[in-house]
Scaffold this motif. Sequence first.
Motif, PDB file in Angstrom:
ATOM      1  N   GLU A 123       0.839  -1.194   0.000  1.00  0.00           N
ATOM      2  CA  GLU A 123       0.000   0.000   0.000  1.00  0.00           C
ATOM      3  C   GLU A 123       0.878   1.250   0.000  1.00  0.00           C
ATOM      4  O   GLU A 123       1.896   1.314   0.690  1.00  0.00           O
ATOM      5  CB  GLU A 123      -0.907   0.012   1.223  1.00  0.00           C
ATOM      6  N   PHE A 124       0.463   2.235  -0.767  1.00  0.00           N
ATOM      7  CA  PHE A 124       1.169   3.511  -0.827  1.00  0.00           C
ATOM      8  C   PHE A 124       0.186   4.626  -0.519  1.00  0.00           C
ATOM      9  O   PHE A 124      -0.971   4.606  -0.959  1.00  0.00           O
ATOM     10  CB  PHE A 124       1.796   3.729  -2.202  1.00  0.00           C
ATOM     11  N   THR A 125       0.651   5.600   0.258  1.00  0.00           N
ATOM     12  CA  THR A 125      -0.146   6.783   0.555  1.00  0.00           C
ATOM     13  C   THR A 125       0.633   7.988   0.055  1.00  0.00           C
ATOM     14  O   THR A 125       1.768   8.232   0.504  1.00  0.00           O
ATOM     15  CB  THR A 125      -0.416   6.913   2.056  1.00  0.00           C
ATOM     16  N   GLY A 174      -7.628   7.693 -10.862  1.00  0.00           N
ATOM     17  CA  GLY A 174      -6.707   6.826 -11.573  1.00  0.00           C
ATOM     18  C   GLY A 174      -5.260   7.140 -11.240  1.00  0.00           C
ATOM     19  O   GLY A 174      -4.880   8.310 -11.107  1.00  0.00           O
ATOM     20  N   VAL A 175      -4.450   6.095 -11.100  1.00  0.00           N
ATOM     21  CA  VAL A 175      -3.018   6.239 -10.834  1.00  0.00           C
ATOM     22  C   VAL A 175      -2.264   5.374 -11.836  1.00  0.00           C
ATOM     23  O   VAL A 175      -2.585   4.200 -12.016  1.00  0.00           O
ATOM     24  CB  VAL A 175      -2.658   5.808  -9.397  1.00  0.00           C
ATOM     25  N   ARG A 176      -1.250   5.972 -12.471  1.00  0.00           N
ATOM     26  CA  ARG A 176      -0.435   5.249 -13.441  1.00  0.00           C
ATOM     27  C   ARG A 176       1.035   5.451 -13.103  1.00  0.00           C
ATOM     28  O   ARG A 176       1.445   6.553 -12.724  1.00  0.00           O
ATOM     29  CB  ARG A 176      -0.714   5.758 -14.850  1.00  0.00           C
ATOM     30  N   TYR A 177       1.836   4.392 -13.269  1.00  0.00           N
ATOM     31  CA  TYR A 177       3.269   4.517 -13.000  1.00  0.00           C
ATOM     32  C   TYR A 177       4.025   3.426 -13.743  1.00  0.00           C
ATOM     33  O   TYR A 177       3.452   2.378 -14.088  1.00  0.00           O
ATOM     34  CB  TYR A 177       3.558   4.437 -11.494  1.00  0.00           C
ATOM     35  N   PRO A 178       5.326   3.632 -14.019  1.00  0.00           N
ATOM     36  CA  PRO A 178       6.128   2.588 -14.680  1.00  0.00           C
ATOM     37  C   PRO A 178       6.202   1.341 -13.807  1.00  0.00           C
ATOM     38  O   PRO A 178       6.251   1.436 -12.578  1.00  0.00           O
ATOM     39  CB  PRO A 178       7.509   3.244 -14.842  1.00  0.00           C
ATOM     40  N   ARG A 179       6.212   0.206 -14.452  1.00  0.00           N
ATOM     41  CA  ARG A 179       6.258  -1.058 -13.725  1.00  0.00           C
ATOM     42  C   ARG A 179       7.470  -1.096 -12.782  1.00  0.00           C
ATOM     43  O   ARG A 179       8.600  -0.833 -13.176  1.00  0.00           O
ATOM     44  CB  ARG A 179       6.329  -2.219 -14.706  1.00  0.00           C
ATOM     45  N   GLY A 180       7.195  -1.411 -11.512  1.00  0.00           N
ATOM     46  CA  GLY A 180       8.253  -1.486 -10.516  1.00  0.00           C
ATOM     47  C   GLY A 180       8.659  -0.160  -9.932  1.00  0.00           C
ATOM     48  O   GLY A 180       9.559  -0.106  -9.075  1.00  0.00           O
ATOM     49  N   ARG A 181       7.994   0.933 -10.320  1.00  0.00           N
ATOM     50  CA  ARG A 181       8.359   2.270  -9.819  1.00  0.00           C
ATOM     51  C   ARG A 181       7.107   3.013  -9.349  1.00  0.00           C
ATOM     52  O   ARG A 181       6.719   4.024  -9.920  1.00  0.00           O
ATOM     53  CB  ARG A 181       9.074   3.066 -10.905  1.00  0.00           C
ATOM     54  N   PRO A 182       6.444   2.533  -8.323  1.00  0.00           N
ATOM     55  CA  PRO A 182       5.211   3.186  -7.854  1.00  0.00           C
ATOM     56  C   PRO A 182       5.431   4.603  -7.344  1.00  0.00           C
ATOM     57  O   PRO A 182       4.483   5.392  -7.297  1.00  0.00           O
ATOM     58  CB  PRO A 182       4.726   2.251  -6.741  1.00  0.00           C
TER      59      PRO A 182
END
Length: 286
Positions: free
Chosen positions: A72-74, A95-103
Amino acid sequence: MGLEEYLALWCGAFGTVALVGYGRSLAGLTPAQRAVRVMGRIERVREPRHGSSQRDGIPVVVSFQDPSTGQEFTVTNDADHGERITAAWTGREVGVRYPRGRPHAYQFVGDLSAGRRGLGWPNFAVFLIYAGLVVFAAIDRGWPWALIGFGVPWTVSGMFYVPQNARVVNRRIDALTSQPPVPGRVIAVLTDTSTDEDGGTMTSNTPVIAFTTHEGTSVIAYCPEGLPDPVQSHGREVTIHYRPDDPAVFTPDLAAESRSRSLDTTFSVVALLIGVAAVVVGAVLL
């Protein structure tokens, strides 16, 4: 090098770009396809400070889960993290988007499905190829071909857009009038100043409205239109019509909303007629 050679070079270059782009998309290798897309949830909302900038959006705290690790990220939106959040309430999904492995490189997005296949550049390359062909035809065979070449896709797109836009407008107005309005209040006016190339100064003022829906949801949202004299609107009591299933869609002036949407529809119809006229004139002049 003649006109035909320039056209062949133009089409070859952008055709290669399109083919590479479509190939990467089919193989699932575009950055857009490899990005992780999840829904986050707004945990806390803070009122914007009166007189501050509207560029950063409404201050919120958002939580989301990385599906690959379950962690979980806040996070907050107090820096450059994608699209601004202009309407917020506790519990709203974003919606949240990020590169795979880089939340930690997250970006907020309004529509998670938009651009999912990464076809923006390949499609643009195809458009440039078509534009090159039309320009070549106009130079080689006469300018009426330019009217036909650009009028046909304009008309076809308009034939799809106009009925769809009319349905969206009707659904929007029906939703806004489906239940009684609620009271609201202007809790801040956000001010931004910019300077143009000639040294002139431009100032924009964005009121921020707070209201509570019939369902008990407390909403804070930007209100860029619908309020007279926005500069002096701080503290003003207003009446809010909103969409029950999405309070981010609202208006403090239902009559102005109806006029604005009718004007949008009129412009769409006029644009369609311009495309039809271009095709007809071009065909007649051939």
